[in-house]
Scaffold this motif. Structure first.
Motif, PDB file in Angstrom:
ATOM      1  N   PRO A 133     -60.349 -18.739  73.992  1.00 49.18           N
ATOM      2  CA  PRO A 133     -60.236 -19.037  75.420  1.00 49.18           C
ATOM      3  C   PRO A 133     -59.987 -20.532  75.637  1.00 49.18           C
ATOM      4  N   ALA A 134     -59.211 -20.853  76.638  1.00 50.36           N
ATOM      5  CA  ALA A 134     -58.871 -22.247  76.921  1.00 50.36           C
ATOM      6  C   ALA A 134     -60.124 -23.084  77.164  1.00 50.36           C
ATOM      7  N   THR A 135     -61.124 -22.517  77.808  1.00 50.65           N
ATOM      8  CA  THR A 135     -62.346 -23.282  78.078  1.00 50.65           C
ATOM      9  C   THR A 135     -63.019 -23.703  76.779  1.00 50.65           C
ATOM     10  N   LEU A 169     -62.357 -30.068  72.292  1.00 51.29           N
ATOM     11  CA  LEU A 169     -61.633 -31.341  72.379  1.00 51.29           C
ATOM     12  C   LEU A 169     -62.514 -32.424  73.000  1.00 51.29           C
ATOM     13  N   ASP A 170     -63.253 -32.069  74.040  1.00 49.33           N
ATOM     14  CA  ASP A 170     -64.174 -33.027  74.658  1.00 49.33           C
ATOM     15  C   ASP A 170     -65.237 -33.477  73.663  1.00 49.33           C
ATOM     16  N   ARG A 171     -65.765 -32.530  72.884  1.00 46.51           N
ATOM     17  CA  ARG A 171     -66.774 -32.845  71.889  1.00 46.51           C
ATOM     18  C   ARG A 171     -66.223 -33.799  70.835  1.00 46.51           C
ATOM     19  N   LEU A 172     -65.016 -33.533  70.363  1.00 46.61           N
ATOM     20  CA  LEU A 172     -64.394 -34.395  69.360  1.00 46.61           C
ATOM     21  C   LEU A 172     -64.111 -35.784  69.928  1.00 46.61           C
ATOM     22  N   ASP A 173     -63.709 -35.821  71.180  1.00 48.18           N
ATOM     23  CA  ASP A 173     -63.441 -37.102  71.845  1.00 48.18           C
ATOM     24  C   ASP A 173     -64.720 -37.935  71.937  1.00 48.18           C
TER      25      ASP A 173
END
Length: 92
Positions: A75-77, A83-87
């Motif tokens: 799922p996109a969410t 991605l937010d976590r990696l950022d």
């Protein structure tokens, strides 16, 4: 493609410089025949590179469709959360 862009191999041998100029201007391929049979296609580098890029994109799309069919999707969410976590990790 213009059918007038079909020439015998003798034309390629005798008019190479003119062919380079013409194909560079028109971006139309030239089909070369030998003994009445189509044997090869000559094209300018711009058109060749554009075709390679198009083929690469089509392969990526086909791979994506295959992965969707195999259920290899998220799922996109979930993807955006990852991605937010990696950022956040990179900013620490």
């Amino acid at each position: 493609m213009k059918l007038s862009n079909i020439k015998p191999i003798s034309y390629l041998k005798s008019d190479a410089a003119r062919i380079v100029t013409e194909l560079t201007e028109t971006h139309e391929p030239l089909i070369i025949t030998q003994n009445g049979e189509a044997k090869l296609v000559v094209q300018d580098i711009y058109t060749f590179e554009r075709q390679r890029q198009t083929n690469a994109l089509l392969r990526i799309l086909a791979l994506g469709q295959k992965e969707i069919a195999e259920g290899k999707v998220s799922p996109a969410t979930d993807v955006f959360a990852e991605l937010d976590r990696l950022d956040e990790e990179d900013n620490e």
